[in-house]
Scaffold this motif. Sequence first.
Motif, PDB file in Angstrom:
ATOM      1  N   ASP A 255       0.849  -1.184   0.000  1.00  0.00           N
ATOM      2  CA  ASP A 255       0.000   0.000   0.000  1.00  0.00           C
ATOM      3  C   ASP A 255       0.894   1.246   0.000  1.00  0.00           C
ATOM      4  OD1 ASP A 255      -1.677   2.147   0.500  1.00  0.00           O
ATOM      5  OD2 ASP A 255      -2.972   1.043   1.870  1.00  0.00           O
ATOM      6  N   PRO A 256       1.130   1.838  -1.186  1.00  0.00           N
ATOM      7  CA  PRO A 256       2.044   2.987  -1.253  1.00  0.00           C
ATOM      8  C   PRO A 256       1.516   4.215  -0.517  1.00  0.00           C
ATOM      9  CG  PRO A 256       0.864   2.714  -3.342  1.00  0.00           C
ATOM     10  CD  PRO A 256       0.527   1.524  -2.488  1.00  0.00           C
ATOM     11  N   ASN A 257       0.200   4.316  -0.399  1.00  0.00           N
ATOM     12  CA  ASN A 257      -0.362   5.472   0.297  1.00  0.00           C
ATOM     13  C   ASN A 257      -0.001   5.463   1.778  1.00  0.00           C
ATOM     14  OD1 ASN A 257      -1.850   6.670  -1.938  1.00  0.00           O
ATOM     15  ND2 ASN A 257      -3.142   4.856  -1.820  1.00  0.00           N
ATOM     16  N   LEU A 258      -0.066   4.262   2.397  1.00  0.00           N
ATOM     17  CA  LEU A 258       0.238   4.175   3.824  1.00  0.00           C
ATOM     18  C   LEU A 258       1.705   4.472   4.085  1.00  0.00           C
ATOM     19  CD1 LEU A 258      -0.323   3.583   6.759  1.00  0.00           C
ATOM     20  CD2 LEU A 258      -0.152   1.137   6.248  1.00  0.00           C
ATOM     21  N   SER A 259       2.597   3.850   3.322  1.00  0.00           N
ATOM     22  CA  SER A 259       4.027   4.047   3.584  1.00  0.00           C
ATOM     23  C   SER A 259       4.430   5.503   3.338  1.00  0.00           C
ATOM     24  CB  SER A 259       4.855   3.104   2.702  1.00  0.00           C
ATOM     25  OG  SER A 259       4.530   3.273   1.334  1.00  0.00           O
ATOM     26  N   THR A 260       3.879   6.120   2.307  1.00  0.00           N
ATOM     27  CA  THR A 260       4.182   7.527   2.046  1.00  0.00           C
ATOM     28  C   THR A 260       3.595   8.420   3.131  1.00  0.00           C
ATOM     29  OG1 THR A 260       4.128   7.068  -0.333  1.00  0.00           O
ATOM     30  CG2 THR A 260       4.023   9.374   0.337  1.00  0.00           C
ATOM     31  N   LEU A 261       2.393   8.090   3.567  1.00  0.00           N
ATOM     32  CA  LEU A 261       1.748   8.837   4.648  1.00  0.00           C
ATOM     33  C   LEU A 261       2.586   8.795   5.918  1.00  0.00           C
ATOM     34  CD1 LEU A 261      -0.861  10.303   5.713  1.00  0.00           C
ATOM     35  CD2 LEU A 261      -1.710   8.023   6.316  1.00  0.00           C
ATOM     36  N   GLN A 262       3.086   7.610   6.266  1.00  0.00           N
ATOM     37  CA  GLN A 262       3.911   7.465   7.459  1.00  0.00           C
ATOM     38  C   GLN A 262       5.188   8.294   7.363  1.00  0.00           C
ATOM     39  OE1 GLN A 262       4.003   3.179   7.110  1.00  0.00           O
ATOM     40  NE2 GLN A 262       2.753   2.907   8.962  1.00  0.00           N
ATOM     41  N   THR A 263       5.810   8.274   6.183  1.00  0.00           N
ATOM     42  CA  THR A 263       7.051   9.032   5.983  1.00  0.00           C
ATOM     43  C   THR A 263       6.798  10.532   6.054  1.00  0.00           C
ATOM     44  OG1 THR A 263       7.949   7.270   4.583  1.00  0.00           O
ATOM     45  CG2 THR A 263       8.949   9.453   4.389  1.00  0.00           C
TER      46      THR A 263
END
Length: 799
Positions: A255-263
């Motif tokens: 899920d690229p949205n979650l990992s980018t959101l976390q970063t």
Amino acid sequence: MTAAALALGVGLTGAASAQDQSILIDVELELNGMPLPGDATPEESAAYEVLNKYCSGCHQQGMLEEGLTNPKSGFGHILDVRRLAQDPKFVVSGEPTKSKLYQVIAGGAPAMPDNCWDPSCTPKPEEMASLETWITKLGETAPPERTFVPLSELYALALKDLSAQPTNRRDRTRYISMRTLWNDSEVTQENYDAYLAATVKLMNALSFNPNVYKFEKIDEKGILLRVFLPDLDWNHEKWEVMEREYPYGMESDTDPNLSTLQTMAGTNIPVIRADWFAATASAAPMYYDVLGLADTLKGLQQQLGLDMRSNILNEQVVRAGFQDSGVSTNNRLIERHPLGSGMFWTSYDFSGSKGRQSFFEYPLGPVSAFGEEVSFHEDGGESIFTLPNGFHGYYLNTTDGTRLNVGPTAIVRDTDYPDGTGEVVNGISCMSCHSKGIRFNDDHVREVALNNLALSPAVRQTVDAIYPGKEVVNDYFQKDMEAFFATLQKAGIDPETKAAGLEPVRGLMVYFVDYFVNYEQAANELGLTEDELTARAAFAGTENASLLQRLKVSPIARDEWTAVYPVLLDKLTDYRPILTDHRTTAALSHSVRQVVQGTPYDSVGQTGGQAIVTHADAKQFGADYDATQHSVTAQSHLTVYTDKPTYKVGDPLRIFIEPRHDCRLTLISIDDDHDSCVLYPFPGLPDVVIKGGTQYVFPPQGALRTSEPGLETILAICNGSDAAISKERSGTNSVSCSANHQPISRESYTSVVNETLILDLNPGGGDQLTTASGADYRAVSSHNPNVTKAQISVLVQSQ
């Protein structure tokens, strides 16, 4: 509204009595109970008549039968049919047989009405049909089904919003999610809006920012609440207080949205669920930690710019004393101090009412202000004060001013939460009681003290100054209440808002803590639809699949679901759980334990290799953050379920019993004709202690068959005495479960009927046993002295 009068005699903080007395109340409503709405439908009218006839004497405030001062089980709104329709704890819209209200009246345990000792005084078939039609019609009038929101859409929505924020604000922006509530088909739109209001209210109640937080929808559904931390006077550390205890955090490689959101947000958990937030951040000690309150009453005074001793000595306080507060077990004295942001009300609570614990004899105090000779000796206190934004903060303390998370039940009790342990938990108990701010009280001290010539003139002069009497005190109550109303409205919250009939934060807490997790909700919390979960369950492994199959029949308590959640998230989705400091301290049932043990997520009952055995251990390791420990419902020690939710006449039926602790078991079958029989202990079956954490399958031999259509309730009781068993069977005919329908003993059974469930230990031949199963159920064993019970209702259909 008709003529109204002030309601008097309710405590300052803690639990409310059944009637909310923070505003002027309708006298006619108080005396006569809840009237039928003027625009009631025919179905509502018919249901109202049945509930009024059979239930209102025990469960409707204002209509209680002689001898009852409070509704039984804390349930006092049986005639509020529209509130019932909004509460899935009692009514599942469109599904009578799944509704607790219908199940109990149809033949549950204990039989209702419980003052009825003969089936002839229970509702007639046509009356039950009225209830059934009303609940069925509710399903037809329900709003359109909401569009399901998966986890991927949630994180995409959060990332889109965060990307639109100025770059210097992103690492200070977080989100509260309403996704699980939006997806829950049992949450009506009215309750969803109330849960949203509850979340906004709690955020403001945890803020020292003088500005009121207002929620502006990020999306049309209101799925996410954006939290710019400084808007609540929060920082990274305060968010981390919640983050460290949050059991539903996750990460993903797909899920690229979650990992980018976390970063981008600079945290592993940028989104927290609203229901968990309401249940956990509203309860001490997290309540104190997020709001940032001092460890002592003295420290709190410094924090607020308050000098209580100086105010008392300079007669800048207003006091009232009374004996029946509805919260405090003994007498209680309350005291108002002026505060720059508004007001500071505090109470002096007592564990007794004699000697130095009587403020009638010793109206001055505390000792720190007036000295030992003339002062009362209080045993603790509770305070409510205005935060800079106009919302209220709460504080519990011991005699020496040390901060308390939970008030001792010997002094104060939370009677507003009938499914709780009775403990006044700072934060949530106070918010619930003070749903509309300050509560009106009378003063009984002034007149007594001023006429007590044993008191010195100096003491009586001080009493005259700080105990100004009912009218003056109520003027302050009114002013403080109106100020709170104005603050709620400024935040966009209607003061009359209820969530499932409760103060909204309490309602959302109850949703999270007390509503068991079923198959649909399990799928929802995992980010899946039911169909998706079913498709993946076959590949989840034997133990996981077995638990999921059980969920289709019998939901599990919140503490057990939290224990298995990381395992199922890892096995069934593309997300991985983030392990935090949260520890599940509950003893687990067999089917749940099988899922958890041996996995990397088996942190149940231990921290850092040290086992959590006692409550003191739990407190040491931060388990006070677990709201379920204050819920009797969530801490259920017994699970009972069947191999299927519905059966056809003649089908064999198996019952699974899973106690969390050692259990001396009794099984009772009750049908919707109010006939009951004891399934276990039973002649020919060994009466053994069922060990905690194990599973007992009934019958262990022979067959249990269904013989006629209807709703069948199976009640499991651990360690029930003869009196306890008799109470559960009151209002029913005592019949035999034996397959050949022969009376087991004349003393125990006087009639034989065709019971819905029939136990045959020898399917190949007749049951020849003649030993009485009787009423001696080995009484209470040493394994667990408490009577614990659970029940399940199954539907038997015609061929």
